[in-house]
Write a protein that holds these residues in place. Structure first.
Motif, short mmCIF file in Angstrom:
data_model
loop_
_atom_site.label_atom_id
_atom_site.label_comp_id
_atom_site.label_asym_id
_atom_site.label_seq_id
_atom_site.Cartn_x
_atom_site.Cartn_y
_atom_site.Cartn_z
N GLN A 36 0.34 3.73 -3.18
CA GLN A 36 -0.35 4.99 -2.94
C GLN A 36 0.56 6.18 -3.16
OE1 GLN A 36 -4.06 4.59 -0.19
NE2 GLN A 36 -2.25 4.13 1.05
N PRO A 64 -4.67 4.14 -6.56
CA PRO A 64 -5.69 4.02 -5.50
C PRO A 64 -5.73 2.61 -4.94
CG PRO A 64 -6.73 4.11 -7.66
CD PRO A 64 -5.27 4.33 -7.89
N PHE A 65 -5.02 2.39 -3.86
CA PHE A 65 -4.83 1.03 -3.34
C PHE A 65 -6.14 0.36 -2.98
CE2 PHE A 65 -3.30 -2.09 -0.10
CZ PHE A 65 -2.45 -2.79 -0.94
N SER A 79 0.82 -1.21 0.00
CA SER A 79 0.00 0.00 0.00
C SER A 79 0.85 1.26 0.00
CB SER A 79 -0.92 -0.01 1.23
OG SER A 79 -1.59 1.22 1.37
N GLU A 80 1.89 1.30 0.82
CA GLU A 80 2.72 2.50 0.93
C GLU A 80 3.30 2.90 -0.42
OE1 GLU A 80 5.72 2.15 3.91
OE2 GLU A 80 4.28 1.64 5.51
#
Length: 344
Positions: free
Chosen positions: A219, A224-225, A215-216
């Motif tokens: 994003q 858009p995770f 995610s880090e």
């Protein structure tokens, strides 16, 4: 059928006390060699194999054995490459310390009972979920234990690898190659269809950390995770990866890159791609996590983690009576190979 011989039976046959027979097995220095041999010979004639090991352990207050709790059937301990290497690490310390090792697998309906009855001096607990009933059984034993792949702060002794950073580097590697259309493969039939739902339902610290790492990086690159598609299937092997990978590859908006919770799952994704004529890495990039031996043979981009050191470090923590609380975080390393390439 004749009754099982006992110390008293042997004592009567030899004409000595019960304590003398016990000394012959447990404290041989207390008897002359001749008397000890006479007692042992009589025991053999009567079919007596020796004191019960459980009773002996209780009398000494120590078994000389470490229990290793795994969150899978016993067969996985001998077939899953990551588990095999972790157990090798535990075994290496057992050899140095002259200890035995007892495996405590997951068996439906008897999980906690196996923990309660295990003749061990402590436990190494490998990658269990937050709600695993065996944790209560471990704590109820009041024996020392060390957790592998478990959230630091929730146990006195924990050993982890930097799952989040390893996953972040994987996603960043793919982002740098130009990928923006991702897919995620998880194991054990996760019913979630969104990242938020997946995080809310995940019981394993490792899964949460890897998802957070991906995610880090995504994003930060503007991906858009929350809308990245997830897929899973029953199990945690190649077959499960093939099914989960197929779900993503059959989408109209097929990903250009798939990140997987493990190498075994990623190898299954490679098989799903081959079945559909999707060229790797020209049309699809695939990355795993673990760096098991088969990953190198397949040219799989992955994250290397020190499986053996995880097991060894956990047992060293368990045996270190001078440090009742400790948390070990081992590094990970991104290993780029031929399964990843610039986005098509």
């Amino acid at each position: 059928m004749s009754a099982r011989p006992t110390l008293a039976t042997i004592a009567e046959a030899v004409g000595v006390s019960r304590m003398t027979v016990s000394n012959a097995f447990n404290r041989p220095d207390q008897l002359s060699p001749e008397l000890r041999e006479r007692v042992l010979a009589t025991a053999r004639q009567l079919g007596y194999a020796g004191p019960d090991p459980g009773a002996r352990a209780l009398s000494r207050g120590r078994t000389g054995t470490v229990g290793v709790i795994i969150d899978a059937p016993l067969t996985l301990a001998f077939s899953d490459p990551a588990a095999v290497q972790m157990l090798h690490g535990v075994a290496s310390v057992c050899e140095l310390e002259k200890l035995g090792m007892s495996l405590v697998p997951r068996i439906a309906g008897t999980d906690a009972e196996l923990v309660k009855t295990a003749l061990v001096d402590g436990f190494v607990v490998y990658c269990v979920g937050d709600d695993d009933p065996r944790l209560d059984a471990v704590r109820a034993r009041h024996l020392p234990y060390a957790m592998i792949d478990y959230e630091p702060g929730k146990a006195e002794r924990t050993v982890n690898v930097d799952d989040r950073e390893g996953a972040r580097r994987t996603a960043q590697h793919l982002v740098d190659l130009g990928h923006r259309r991702f897919g995620i493969v998880l194991g054990w039939e996760n019913p979630a269809t969104s990242v938020a739902d997946a995080l809310a339902s995940m019981q394993y610290h490792v899964d949460r950390e890897r998802l957070a790492g991906w995610s880090e990086a995504m994003q930060a690159a503007g991906v858009p995770f929350g809308s990245v598609p997830l897929a899973s299937a029953p199990g945690f092997d190649r077959a499960a990866g093939r099914v989960a990978g197929g779900k993503l590859l059959d989408r109209a908006d097929r990903p250009t890159a798939i990140v997987c919770i493990s190498d075994l799952m990623a190898l299954g994704v490679l098989e799903a791609a081959a079945e559909r004529g999707v060229a790797v890495p020209q049309q699809l990039s695939v990355a795993g996590f673990d760096d098991i031996p088969a990953a190198a043979r397949a040219g799989l981009t992955t994250v290397r983690q020190p499986h053996q050191e995880k097991g060894a470090a956990a047992l060293r923590l368990l045996l270190d009576t001078t440090t009742p609380q400790a948390s070990v975080l081992l590094p990970t390393e991104l290993v780029p190979r031929s399964s990843t390439a610039p986005s098509p």
